[in-house]
Every structure is written in structure tokens, then in C-alpha cells.
Design an enzyme around this catalytic site. Structure first.
Site, short mmCIF file in Angstrom:
data_model
loop_
_atom_site.label_atom_id
_atom_site.label_comp_id
_atom_site.label_asym_id
_atom_site.label_seq_id
_atom_site.Cartn_x
_atom_site.Cartn_y
_atom_site.Cartn_z
N TYR A 1 78.87 54.39 37.76
CA TYR A 1 78.35 53.02 37.76
C TYR A 1 78.94 52.23 38.91
O TYR A 1 78.26 51.47 39.59
CB TYR A 1 78.65 52.33 36.42
CG TYR A 1 77.96 50.99 36.33
CD1 TYR A 1 76.66 50.89 35.86
CD2 TYR A 1 78.62 49.83 36.76
CE1 TYR A 1 76.02 49.66 35.82
CE2 TYR A 1 77.97 48.60 36.71
CZ TYR A 1 76.67 48.52 36.24
OH TYR A 1 76.03 47.31 36.21
N PHE B 1 55.99 37.55 57.43
CA PHE B 1 55.63 38.74 56.67
C PHE B 1 55.46 38.31 55.21
O PHE B 1 56.17 37.42 54.74
CB PHE B 1 56.65 39.87 56.80
CG PHE B 1 56.19 41.09 56.04
CD1 PHE B 1 55.12 41.83 56.50
CD2 PHE B 1 56.77 41.44 54.83
CE1 PHE B 1 54.62 42.90 55.77
CE2 PHE B 1 56.28 42.52 54.09
CZ PHE B 1 55.21 43.26 54.57
N THR B 2 54.55 38.96 54.50
CA THR B 2 54.14 38.50 53.16
C THR B 2 55.33 38.24 52.23
O THR B 2 55.52 37.11 51.76
CB THR B 2 53.20 39.54 52.53
OG1 THR B 2 53.83 40.83 52.59
CG2 THR B 2 51.88 39.60 53.29
N ASP C 1 65.12 40.88 60.37
CA ASP C 1 64.42 41.84 59.51
C ASP C 1 64.44 43.15 60.29
O ASP C 1 63.67 43.36 61.23
CB ASP C 1 62.99 41.38 59.24
CG ASP C 1 62.25 42.32 58.29
OD1 ASP C 1 62.68 43.50 58.19
OD2 ASP C 1 61.27 41.90 57.67
N LYS D 1 61.28 52.47 55.41
CA LYS D 1 60.59 52.71 56.68
C LYS D 1 61.49 53.56 57.60
O LYS D 1 61.58 54.77 57.44
CB LYS D 1 60.21 51.39 57.35
CG LYS D 1 58.98 50.73 56.72
CD LYS D 1 59.30 49.93 55.49
CE LYS D 1 58.19 48.98 55.10
NZ LYS D 1 58.49 48.28 53.84
N ARG E 1 44.94 43.51 56.53
CA ARG E 1 45.96 42.57 56.99
C ARG E 1 45.22 41.45 57.69
O ARG E 1 45.09 41.40 58.91
CB ARG E 1 46.96 43.23 57.96
CG ARG E 1 47.90 44.23 57.31
CD ARG E 1 49.15 43.63 56.68
NE ARG E 1 49.04 43.29 55.28
CZ ARG E 1 50.05 43.41 54.41
NH1 ARG E 1 51.21 43.92 54.79
NH2 ARG E 1 49.92 43.01 53.17
N PHE F 1 46.74 40.06 47.88
CA PHE F 1 46.14 41.27 48.45
C PHE F 1 46.43 42.51 47.61
O PHE F 1 45.66 43.47 47.62
CB PHE F 1 46.63 41.50 49.88
CG PHE F 1 48.12 41.56 50.02
CD1 PHE F 1 48.88 40.42 50.14
CD2 PHE F 1 48.78 42.79 50.00
CE1 PHE F 1 50.26 40.47 50.24
CE2 PHE F 1 50.15 42.85 50.10
CZ PHE F 1 50.90 41.69 50.22
N1 F0G Z 1 59.86 43.32 55.99
C1 F0G Z 1 58.88 44.01 56.61
C2 F0G Z 1 58.68 43.83 58.07
C3 F0G Z 1 58.08 44.88 55.87
O1 F0G Z 1 57.12 45.56 56.50
C4 F0G Z 1 58.30 45.01 54.48
C5 F0G Z 1 57.46 45.89 53.68
C6 F0G Z 1 59.32 44.27 53.89
C7 F0G Z 1 60.08 43.45 54.68
C8 F0G Z 1 59.59 44.35 52.41
O2 F0G Z 1 60.20 45.54 52.09
O3 F0G Z 1 58.54 46.74 50.65
O4 F0G Z 1 60.93 47.47 50.78
O5 F0G Z 1 60.32 45.38 49.61
N2 F0G Z 1 56.38 46.36 54.10
C9 F0G Z 1 55.51 47.30 53.45
C10 F0G Z 1 54.30 47.53 54.30
C11 F0G Z 1 55.19 47.00 52.03
O6 F0G Z 1 53.42 48.26 53.84
O7 F0G Z 1 54.23 47.03 55.42
P1 F0G Z 1 59.97 46.32 50.69
#
Ligand code: F0G
Length: 470
Positions: free
Chosen positions: A85, A137-138, A228, A271, A395, A462
Site C-alpha cells: 500500500y 485541451f478538453t 502539459d 501517451k 475534434r 463529445f
Molecule cells: N493533456 C493532453 C494534451 C491530452 O491529450 C490528454 C488526453 C490529457 C491531457 C488528459 O489525459 O486522458 O490521461 O486523463 N488525451 C486523450 C486523447 C484522451 O485522446 O487525446 P488522460
């Protein structure tokens, strides 16, 4: 060589190709279901590729997130999980790898990128703050908004033009930064949200020159920069390829220097780091680290696992080293470019220059006759699936969501369908299949009609919105 079959091959003798720095040890069968079954699957999913079952998909280019193939070494690491843990050995391996390659002092593990975005947003933003960033970013913007902040786009104008050939379209416009500081005051800006290879701009990089200039600007105004770092390896590769003075530096050296101009970073390890799950937050300020560590135990898990199993952290620590290797990043980016060049050769409009992780088809130009509020990029994603079982994602206007103040759609300049390439998963032949399907759709484009939205969820619409053909 008199047989004409060999002619094209023969004409290519003398050329030198690159190839991936790995060979395949294990395979996962995939298949294309029939056209009738694809239509049924598409209807069941409300014409939204996020709502499809992956078994109904032939080539899955939905995302490069968590979809990479791990190496034999990473799988061996999985067997070395220390599932204590507290204080798992794998956490210390992860911490050491982040410190070595990124150079930040305090490392906090999270289950994935948005977990880290949540922590940094809650730890630094107060209601009424403004967070400038090189395009939204979303999930990043949503966490900034949920913490009471307002995101302000400070990316250079070139980034919003899909045909502009600027080599570093991810750059921050320092005039826009200055205008924001003059307007709201530096006190209302907790940090600059800087992304390496800007996802929503088509995987476009930030130059070393630009981050250096941003650092100087921020020092003058007492501002922090949080990065990021999700696709920073690809950003470092573009710097090596395009920026004066970096040709002979390794991706790892470029990454380290870039990060040295920032105060910390959050990471979706799904990624660059070649794992299926994982993330981290790393900062140089003790007070921020302490606040984030207080939050991590509430939302993620103990500060030495942050929602990951010990084995996940081990695979991640190994992935940090594997992913940063020059030959790996070069092969990754060149595979994306291979697909993009095929499409350009056939006159299919894509976002240029070709970015690091994906090809973004310019749906606005692809379906010139479909207005943006009939979702041209969503339409193209559905059509591509119907034609060949290839899964992509929207997108554009759907991803952009609504303005929380006015309730209207945001109408983003970019209306794109993303073909995201997982790392070490598909071959050149898969890329050919994808390109040929898009060519067929492009030839028939005038016959295609748009969509109407019939269900809209409150957050990140989305992911779960549903559509019907017009
Ligand atoms: N920042 C970037 C630039 C991203 O592309 C993503 C995720 C995140 C943060 C969030 O990270 O998914 O690990 O919580 N991008 C994915 C995509 C979902 O398909 O582009 P996460």
C-alpha cells in the site's frame, strides 16, 4: 526482372527507407465486420465513435492514449510489481525516472493525466483567476474551470489556420500574454498552461526559442509555467528536426532543457510513456507539492501510488526510458507522416504541417457543403467507420462544447476529424487501408449529408453525445 510485376519495385531501387526499431513478438487478431453490421453498430452508437464497441472496429485510430503496445521489458516489469500500500519500490523507480528525464523535484503519481490536472488546478487556482494557455485541451480546461478559473487562448494566430506552414504552430503569442497581464494583472494568473505538441492544433510543437522567451516574460511578471508534458517527446523530436542548434542533441537532452524553463508538469503517461494507464504531476515548488499531496490522498490514492498498481508504475518507469529514445520517437512521428503524405498526394485536406501523434483531416474543407452546426467532422468520423471499420474521432464543434456563460456552442476555427496513431501497434499496410478509405469518401463527398444532435450530456459532451443523420 523482365516480369512487369517487378517494375515499380525495381524503379525504387536505390531508395533508402526507415523502419521501426522493433519486431513483433505477439499479435492480436482483428477483423472487419460486414457493411450491414457496421451500419447497425454505427446506429446503435448514435453515430458517435466513442460509443462503439471496440470489437466492431477494424483499425482503431480513436486515440493514442493508453493504446500503445508495451515492450517485452515493460511486460517483465509488470511481473515485478511491489503491491505494498505504501512506499512501493516501483514508485521510487518512477520518481527517479521523472527526475532524471524531466528534472522536476517533487513527483506525485496519479491514475492518468486528468487526475494530475485536477490536483494542479485545485492546488493553484482560486475563483476569478485567468489561465492563459496555448490552445485549450478538453479535460485541462474543464479542470481549470471547475476550480473557478477562466481559460484564455494565447496561442499564435497561425495555429488556427489548418493550411499555415509555420514550423512551430504551438508557440505562445507573447503579445497576447502581455495584453492579458495588462488587463487582469499578474496576481490573477496562477500559471501559464503550456502544452508540448498541442493536441487540438493538430499535434503542433512549441519551439525552444518560444519557451525561453516565455520564461523571460514570466520572470518579469512573477508568473509560473506549468507544462502539459503529455506528448513532449514528440515536441522534442520536432525541435531536433527543425530548430537551429538542436540537430545533434538527443530527444532526451532537448526534453530536459525545455522542462528547465518550466516550473512543473502534468503528464498523461498513456501517451509518450507507452503504458495503458498512468500519470503524474511533478513540480519544483514545495508548497504546491504539499497541497497536491494533500489532495492526492483524497481523490487518487496514497501519494506513493496515486491510483496505480505497483506493476503499472514499474511499466511506466520503463516506458519513460524507452519512449524517449531517438529511434523510437523518429519512427513514431514518421509513421504518422507516412499516412499524412498519402492523403496530401491524393488532394485530401489535412491540417499542416503534419503533427506528432495524429492526422487531422480538415472536415470543413472535406465537406464544404455541410455547415458547422451539422457537425462535418463528426459526420466524417461516422462515414469512415461505415466505409472501412476505421475508428477516428471528432475534434471540432462537438469537442469544443458550450460557452458556460452564454450556453451557445463554441464555434472553433478548426473542424477536424482525428486519425490518431497508437504507438508500435499498426503497420504501414494498415495506414494504406485508412488512406484508401478516405480517398473513396473524398471522391463521393458531395453526396454526404450532415448530422443532428439528439442527446447532449452536460460535461465533455463529445464522449457521450448521440446523433442521427439528417
Ligand atoms: N493533456 C493532453 C494534451 C491530452 O491529450 C490528454 C488526453 C490529457 C491531457 C488528459 O489525459 O486522458 O490521461 O486523463 N488525451 C486523450 C486523447 C484522451 O485522446 O487525446 P488522460
Amino acid at each position: 526482372m523482365s516480369n512487369p510485376i517487378y517494375k515499380t519495385m525495381g524503379q525504387q531501387f536505390g531508395r533508402r527507407s526507415w523502419a521501426e526499431p522493433w519486431k513483433i513478438k505477439m499479435v492480436e487478431p482483428i477483423r472487419m465486420i460486414s457493411a450491414e453490421e457496421r451500419l447497425e453498430a454505427c446506429q446503435d452508437a448514435g453515430y458517435n465513435t466513442f460509443l462503439m464497441r471496440s470489437e466492431d472496429v477494424y483499425i482503431d485510430l480513436l486515440t493514442d492514449s493508453g493504446t500503445s503496445a508495451m515492450s517485452d521489458r515493460q511486460w517483465a516489469g509488470i511481473m515485478m510489481g511491489d503491491e505494498a500500500y505504501a512506499g512501493s519500490r516501483n514508485f521510487y523507480n518512477l520518481e527517479a525516472a521523472v527526475r532524471k528525464y524531466y528534472g522536476y523535484k517533487y513527483v506525485i503519481p496519479t491514475h492518468q493525466g486528468r487526475g494530475a490536472e485536477h490536483l494542479i488546478s485545485q492546488a493553484t487556482i482560486t475563483k476569478g483567476d485567468y489561465i492563459p494557455g496555448n490552445m485549450y485541451f478538453t479535460t485541462t480546461r474543464l479542470h481549470q474551470e471547475l476550480a473557478g478559473g477562466t481559460f484564455v487562448d494565447v496561442i499564435i494566430d497561425e495555429a488556427h489556420d489548418p493550411t499555415n506552414q509555420h514550423p512551430f504552430k504551438g508557440n505562445v503569442d507573447l503579445d497576447k500574454m502581455k495584453a492579458l497581464v495588462d488587463k487582469v494583472g499578474a496576481d490573477r494568473i496562477p500559471y501559464v498552461s503550456l502544452a508540448g505538441t498541442v493536441n487540438m492544433a493538430g499535434g503542433q510543437p512549441v519551439s525552444m526559442d518560444n519557451v525561453k522567451a516565455l520564461r523571460a516574460f514570466c520572470d518579469k511578471h512573477g508568473l509560473r509555467i506549468y507544462l502539459d508534458a503529455t506528448r513532449m517527446y514528440e515536441n522534442a523530436f520536432f525541435i531536433q528536426e527543425r530548430e537551429e542548434g538542436y540537430k545533434d542533441k538527443s530527444v532526451a537532452e532537448i526534453l530536459f532543457e525545455f522542462c528547465s524553463y518550466t516550473d512543473g508538469a502534468w503528464m498523461s503517461a498513456k501517451k509518450d510513456h507507452l503504458v495503458n494507464i498512468g500519470g503524474w504531476l511533478a513540480v519544483n515548488q514545495e508548497d504546491v507539492a504539499e497541497r497536491a499531496r494533500n489532495l492526492v490522498v483524497v481523490y487518487e490514492g496514497l501519494h506513493t501510488y496515486g491510483g496505480m498498481a505497483g506493476r503499472d508504475m514499474e511499466a511506466l518507469a520503463i516506458g519513460i526510458e524507452e519512449g524517449v529514445k531517438d529511434d523510437h520517437v523518429a519512427a513514431r512521428v514518421r509513421q504518422v507522416r507516412y499516412l499524412g503524405k498519402l492523403l496530401l498526394d491524393w488532394g485530401i485536406p489535412i491540417m499542416e504541417p503534419i503533427g506528432g501523434h495524429a492526422i487531422f483531416v480538415d472536415a470543413r474543407r472535406f465537406y464544404e457543403h455541410i455547415p458547422q452546426d451539422q457537425f462535418p467532422a463528426q459526420t466524417l468520423a461516422a462515414q469512415l467507420y461505415l466505409d472501412s471499420g476505421v475508428r477516428s474521432m471528432e475534434r471540432g464543434i462537438v469537442s469544443a462544447g458550450r460557452d458556460p456563460k452564454t450556453g451557445d456552442h463554441y464555434y472553433p476555427a478548426l473542424e477536424l476529424t482525428r486519425l490518431t496513431i497508437p504507438r508500435r501497434v499498426y503497420t504501414q499496410a494498415h495506414m494504406d487501408v485508412v488512406a484508401e478509405s478516405l480517398k473513396a469518401l473524398h471522391d463521393e463527398r458531395k453526396k454526404t449529408k450532415g448530422l443532428k444532435m439528439v442527446y447532449e450530456p452536460e460535461y465533455l459532451r463529445f464522449f457521450q453525445a448521440r446523433f442521427e443523420p439528417l
